[in-house]
Design an enzyme around this catalytic site. Structure first.
Site, PDB file in Angstrom:
ATOM      1  N   GLU A 118       0.835  -1.204   0.000  1.00  0.00           N
ATOM      2  CA  GLU A 118       0.000   0.000   0.000  1.00  0.00           C
ATOM      3  C   GLU A 118       0.869   1.253   0.000  1.00  0.00           C
ATOM      4  O   GLU A 118       1.862   1.335   0.727  1.00  0.00           O
ATOM      5  CB  GLU A 118      -0.909  -0.021   1.229  1.00  0.00           C
TER       6      GLU A 118
ATOM      7  N   LYS B 162      -9.480   2.321  -3.221  1.00  0.00           N
ATOM      8  CA  LYS B 162      -9.895   1.692  -1.967  1.00  0.00           C
ATOM      9  C   LYS B 162     -11.258   2.212  -1.527  1.00  0.00           C
ATOM     10  O   LYS B 162     -11.491   3.408  -1.438  1.00  0.00           O
ATOM     11  CB  LYS B 162      -8.836   1.999  -0.903  1.00  0.00           C
TER      12      LYS B 162
ATOM     13  N   CYS C 121      -5.834  -3.187   1.677  1.00  0.00           N
ATOM     14  CA  CYS C 121      -5.691  -3.158   3.138  1.00  0.00           C
ATOM     15  C   CYS C 121      -7.020  -3.349   3.867  1.00  0.00           C
ATOM     16  O   CYS C 121      -7.578  -4.433   3.889  1.00  0.00           O
ATOM     17  CB  CYS C 121      -4.982  -1.876   3.552  1.00  0.00           C
TER      18      CYS C 121
END
Length: 280
Positions: free
Chosen positions: A44, A118, A155
């Site tokens: 990330e 994300k 994540c």
């Protein structure tokens, strides 16, 4: 003939500046290519520290456009040089005030295929991401690459099963899950959630974590990156929990069809009964 894809991931320590961080990942990618890898993914916001341990406006400096910013442009050249598909997680600025936690996907010939943003943005101690990032708005793309159909889930997204499932419905064979997660917060979940998602959705997952401590907080990133197959089994051993590592593994994509015939989860879904799952 077996449909085996040699895949790679990198878990890395922060070097202190973007130039050396990008250069280090380029060398890992070249080494992966020497080992025969055809696809590689990074952690990330790979070219920056995990600045979300604090809430300070100075850290907007890490953001860049995607795909026309310097890092993705350089990664397109790397993909072309190495002949690998490259998954590139960065801090994206779309326009003034519009920032996203993003991963670009680049094909083996250097073609930019698109990006994932994300969806799920945490806001807890040590992970102050809402200060920086808007929630993703590009859906759940799966990219047709030289090695197969690749998805990305970043994540904190991994705690939400709906996205894993949508990526499967969209045809993913391998999902890269670039992360930055710390020892005290989620270590026991790390080797539980992604294998469970791989089983439930019957594809391969590359779970990537940072490693080490950085200057903006006390988070102890514990690495332990790995590939997991559609049966929920690790492909080789996970990486170290303390040191930087390049992981290269052979993934037998034929296993996807074998598992889907044995465990017919997609056949037995009941979307007609799930209406309550999407109510606000």
């Amino acid at each position: 003939m077996a449909n085996v894809v040699r895949a790679a991931l990198v878990q890395a320590t922060w070097t202190g500046d973007t130039a050396s961080m990008v250069a280090k990942h380029e060398e890992h990618a070249r080494e992966a290519a020497r080992q025969g890898a055809k696809v590689i993914g990074f952690q990330e916001v790979f070219n920056a520290p995990y600045f979300c341990q604090v809430q300070e406006p100075e850290h907007y400096r890490w953001a860049e456009p995607v795909p026309d910013g310097p890092t993705v442009t350089r990664m397109k050249e790397l993909a072309r040089e190495t002949g690998m598909v490259v998954v590139v997680p960065v801090f994206e600025v779309e326009q003034s005030g519009f920032y996203f936690n993003t991963a670009a996907v680049i094909d083996a010939d250097g073609t930019y295929l698109g990006k994932y943003r994300k969806h799920h943005i945490p806001q807890v101690k040590g992970f102050w991401e809402k200060y920086y990032f808007k929630p993703g708005n590009l859906g759940w793309p799966v990219f047709d690459t030289a090695v197969g159909r690749i998805g990305v889930y970043i994540c904190y997204d991994r705690h939400f099963p709906e996205g894993w499932r949508q990526l499967g419905l969209n045809g993913a064979q391998l999902v890269y899950n670039p992360s930055a997660t710390s020892r005290g917060l989620s270590a026991y979940l790390w080797q539980l959630e992604q294998p469970a998602a791989a089983v439930a959705n019957e594809y391969f997952i590359a779970a990537i974590n940072r490693v080490g401590q950085e200057e903006y907080g006390d988070n102890d990133f514990y690495g332990t990156s790995y590939f997991v197959d559609p049966r929920g089994q690790f492909v080789g051993d996970p990486a170290s929990d303390k040191t930087e590592e390049l992981v290269v593994r052979d993934l037998d994509f034929d296993l996807i069809e074998e598992v889907r015939q044995q465990w017919a989860f997609y056949r037995d879904r009941r979307p007609d009964a799930y209406e309550g799952l999407v109510q606000p």
